[in-house]
Design an enzyme around this catalytic site. Structure first.
Site, PDB file in Angstrom:
ATOM      1  N   HIS A  46       0.964  -0.998   0.326  1.00  0.00           N
ATOM      2  CA  HIS A  46       0.118  -0.266  -0.420  1.00  0.00           C
ATOM      3  C   HIS A  46       0.917   1.071  -0.223  1.00  0.00           C
ATOM      4  O   HIS A  46       0.661   2.272   0.988  1.00  0.00           O
ATOM      5  CB  HIS A  46      -0.983   0.395   1.559  1.00  0.00           C
ATOM      6  CG  HIS A  46      -2.048  -1.241   1.589  1.00  0.00           C
ATOM      7  ND1 HIS A  46      -3.428  -0.797   0.309  1.00  0.00           N
ATOM      8  CD2 HIS A  46      -1.845  -2.189   1.548  1.00  0.00           C
ATOM      9  CE1 HIS A  46      -3.835  -1.861   0.313  1.00  0.00           C
ATOM     10  NE2 HIS A  46      -3.632  -2.983   0.822  1.00  0.00           N
ATOM     11  N   ASP A  48       2.388   2.620  -3.480  1.00  0.00           N
ATOM     12  CA  ASP A  48       2.431   2.649  -4.622  1.00  0.00           C
ATOM     13  C   ASP A  48       1.309   4.167  -4.880  1.00  0.00           C
ATOM     14  O   ASP A  48       1.855   5.479  -4.553  1.00  0.00           O
ATOM     15  CB  ASP A  48       1.976   1.999  -5.428  1.00  0.00           C
ATOM     16  CG  ASP A  48       0.715   1.112  -5.293  1.00  0.00           C
ATOM     17  OD1 ASP A  48       0.026   1.516  -4.447  1.00  0.00           O
ATOM     18  OD2 ASP A  48       0.377   0.255  -6.086  1.00  0.00           O
ATOM     19  N   GLY A 136      -4.665 -11.411  -4.807  1.00  0.00           N
ATOM     20  CA  GLY A 136      -3.457 -10.365  -4.682  1.00  0.00           C
ATOM     21  C   GLY A 136      -2.073 -10.825  -5.840  1.00  0.00           C
ATOM     22  O   GLY A 136      -1.464 -10.231  -5.574  1.00  0.00           O
ATOM     23  N   LEU A 137      -2.003 -11.782  -6.361  1.00  0.00           N
ATOM     24  CA  LEU A 137      -1.208 -12.039  -7.711  1.00  0.00           C
ATOM     25  C   LEU A 137      -1.398 -11.260  -9.098  1.00  0.00           C
ATOM     26  O   LEU A 137      -0.451 -11.569 -10.139  1.00  0.00           O
ATOM     27  CB  LEU A 137      -1.491 -13.533  -8.040  1.00  0.00           C
ATOM     28  CG  LEU A 137      -1.003 -13.808  -6.503  1.00  0.00           C
ATOM     29  CD1 LEU A 137      -0.682 -15.330  -7.398  1.00  0.00           C
ATOM     30  CD2 LEU A 137       0.505 -14.142  -6.147  1.00  0.00           C
ATOM     31  N   SER A 138      -2.099  -9.917  -8.909  1.00  0.00           N
ATOM     32  CA  SER A 138      -2.415  -8.830 -10.419  1.00  0.00           C
ATOM     33  C   SER A 138      -2.936  -9.635 -11.667  1.00  0.00           C
ATOM     34  O   SER A 138      -2.524  -9.590 -12.946  1.00  0.00           O
ATOM     35  CB  SER A 138      -0.819  -8.425 -10.286  1.00  0.00           C
ATOM     36  OG  SER A 138      -0.701  -7.231  -9.735  1.00  0.00           O
ATOM     37  N   SER A 139      -4.065 -10.713 -11.986  1.00  0.00           N
ATOM     38  CA  SER A 139      -4.181 -11.452 -12.318  1.00  0.00           C
ATOM     39  C   SER A 139      -5.160  -9.873 -13.801  1.00  0.00           C
ATOM     40  O   SER A 139      -4.797 -10.023 -14.238  1.00  0.00           O
ATOM     41  CB  SER A 139      -5.525 -12.234 -12.160  1.00  0.00           C
ATOM     42  OG  SER A 139      -6.597 -11.927 -11.571  1.00  0.00           O
ATOM     43  N   ASP A 184       1.346  -2.901  -9.635  1.00  0.00           N
ATOM     44  CA  ASP A 184       0.703  -4.008 -10.742  1.00  0.00           C
ATOM     45  C   ASP A 184       1.706  -4.072 -11.993  1.00  0.00           C
ATOM     46  O   ASP A 184       2.082  -4.776 -12.234  1.00  0.00           O
ATOM     47  CB  ASP A 184      -0.630  -4.199 -10.315  1.00  0.00           C
ATOM     48  CG  ASP A 184      -1.218  -4.398  -8.790  1.00  0.00           C
ATOM     49  OD1 ASP A 184      -0.265  -4.557  -8.175  1.00  0.00           O
ATOM     50  OD2 ASP A 184      -2.463  -4.271  -9.294  1.00  0.00           O
TER      51      ASP A 184
HETATM   52  C1  GLA Z   1      -3.543  -3.701  -4.940  1.00  0.00           C
HETATM   53  C2  GLA Z   1      -3.375  -2.727  -5.906  1.00  0.00           C
HETATM   54  C3  GLA Z   1      -2.001  -2.334  -5.706  1.00  0.00           C
HETATM   55  C4  GLA Z   1      -1.952  -1.973  -4.271  1.00  0.00           C
HETATM   56  C5  GLA Z   1      -1.277  -3.318  -4.079  1.00  0.00           C
HETATM   57  C6  GLA Z   1      -1.333  -3.131  -2.173  1.00  0.00           C
HETATM   58  O1  GLA Z   1      -2.798  -5.170  -5.981  1.00  0.00           O
HETATM   59  O2  GLA Z   1      -3.712  -2.792  -7.137  1.00  0.00           O
HETATM   60  O3  GLA Z   1      -1.743  -0.434  -6.554  1.00  0.00           O
HETATM   61  O4  GLA Z   1      -2.045  -0.921  -3.960  1.00  0.00           O
HETATM   62  O5  GLA Z   1      -2.971  -3.574  -4.061  1.00  0.00           O
HETATM   63  O6  GLA Z   1       0.341  -2.404  -2.576  1.00  0.00           O
END
Ligand code: GLA
Length: 401
Positions: A46, A48, A136-139, A184
């Site tokens: 958290h 960015d 939480g892996l940015s799919s 991400d």
């Molecule tokens: C998600 C958001 C990111 C970042 C993370 C926490 O992945 O998409 O921009 O804020 O949470 O680090």
């Protein structure tokens, strides 16, 4: 059909074949296939959208898109993950808010890329992914990134990597409506094989730290509890940080984002913050310190020091930023008590999803059985360990002759 990429990514090969098979009758001589990875953030949670530092790696799993230019005026979209839901929409009708469904990430990327680069008269897209969704892996960022990357090739526009990051990020914030920062998309586009990125989200500067697979592996464990990013408390956390920033700015000059707040500022002006907002700022202040310490530790090859910062980051996400869950906490506890573990924390926004740990490869099998057993006996849920080395960014997948 066999595909290869310029990088050695065996998982991607299967995914490319899956995307082409799904493309089926859409496939022509002009069909091209692209891959973008997912990511795990090791430190800088958290941070960015608070202007701080993040330290992610890309994973060798992600999204493949088989893309065929057409003259139909339509975007037609298929996804191996949603086989029942076929999208067909005039390209000119793409606009923010059109849909909240799975297609929004690809649509958003196409929309922003068309605004920036123009030039599309129709597009057929088949998507195949091997990243778990909403864990939480940015799919979602991997879909946005693969689409922006693919369109830059299809339209032959040769943008800078920063422009591609900006567009993939705009797809999420402007089209999907999540107020995320640039972690991400940055992690995906700037990823380098066997390196951890350290990215300054204010200055946009980057440095890389080697992560040697003979000394350390990235383990990802799924808690089995999904989270909903857009509808979750994520936007609320962003709003809390914005509010806290405004309050601190009333007292302390020269603060442009929460990462500028020093521990001494917090001590001197804590009274200006309600307790919840104070905890949020305490997390950011601590995380700035941890990313500094962690980078120095990685620089001298001190994996135990870096891992301890990861575990301390998890404690802060649990107690101060309040984005953890009982399952995430149980998984981190199970991981750090297992053989060879340097450190562990939730990855992504929190509220469910996966835990990432760094593990000594010598202890990989001991770690695996220990973490799975402990997690299951404490939560009643089963889990598996997925092993990764930091991988590279987006690539085109070429058909073998
Ligand atoms: C998600 C958001 C990111 C970042 C993370 C926490 O992945 O998409 O921009 O804020 O949470 O680090």
């Amino acid at each position: 059909m066999r595909y290869r990429t310029l990088a050695k990514m065996t998982v991607t090969m299967q995914l490319a074949e899956e995307a082409v098979a799904l493309s089926g009758d859409w496939t022509t001589a002009e069909t091209r296939v692209f891959f973008a990875p997912g990511r795990a953030n090791l430190l800088g949670a958290h941070m960015d959208y608070n202007g701080g530092w993040v330290m992610p790696v890309a994973l060798s799993r992600g999204t493949c898109a088989a893309i065929t230019p057409t003259k139909s005026g339509l975007l037609r979209l298929r996804s191996a993950q949603f086989p029942e839901e076929f999208i067909s929409v005039p390209l000119k009708d793409l606009r923010p808010g059109r849909t909240q469904g799975w297609s929004a990430y690809a649509e958003g990327a196409i929309h922003v890329a068309m605004q920036a680069w123009g030039g599309l008269s129709g597009l057929d897209v088949a998507l195949a992914a091997d990243l778990p969704m909403a864990k939480g892996l940015s799919s979602s960022a991997s879909v946005e990134s693969v689409m922006v990357f693919a369109l830059s090739h299809l339209l032959d526009v040769n943008p800078s990597v920063d422009e591609m990051i900006r567009l993939a990020h705009a797809a999420e914030t402007e089209y999907v409506g999540v107020r995320c920062g640039i972690l991400d998309q940055t992690a995906i586009f700037l990823a380098k094989e066997n390196f951890v990125l350290r990215f300054d989200c204010t200055e946009l500067t980057r440095e890389y730290f080697p992560m040697d697979a003979t000394k350390v592996l990235v383990a990802v464990m799924d808690t089995g509890v999904a989270r909903e990013l857009a509808s979750s408390a994520f936007n609320a956390r962003v709003a809390e940080c914005t509010k806290a920033l405004a309050l601190v700015q009333e007292r302390v000059p020269g603060i442009f984002c929460l990462r500028d707040v020093k521990r001494a500022d917090l001590k001197a002006h804590a009274d200006v913050l309600p307790p919840v907002l104070k905890r949020r700022v305490q997390h950011v202040v601590g995380e700035v310190e941890r990313t500094e310490f962690g980078a120095r530790a990685l620089g001298r090859g001190d994996l135990a020091g870096f891992g301890a910062s990861m575990t301390a980051a998890h404690d802060s996400l649990r107690d101060l930023f309040e984005v953890s869950t009982p399952e995430l906490n149980a998984m981190v506890e199970a991981a750090v008590a297992s053989p060879g573990c340097y450190g562990a924390r939730l990855t992504g926004a929190g509220f469910g999803g996966c835990v990432v740990a760094l593990v000594n490869p010598k202890d990989a099998s001991g770690f695996e059985s220990s973490v799975c057993e402990a997690y299951e006996s404490n939560t009643g849920r089963s889990t598996k360990v997925q092993w990764f080395q930091p991988s590279g960014g987006p690539v085109e997948c070429f058909m073998n002759p």
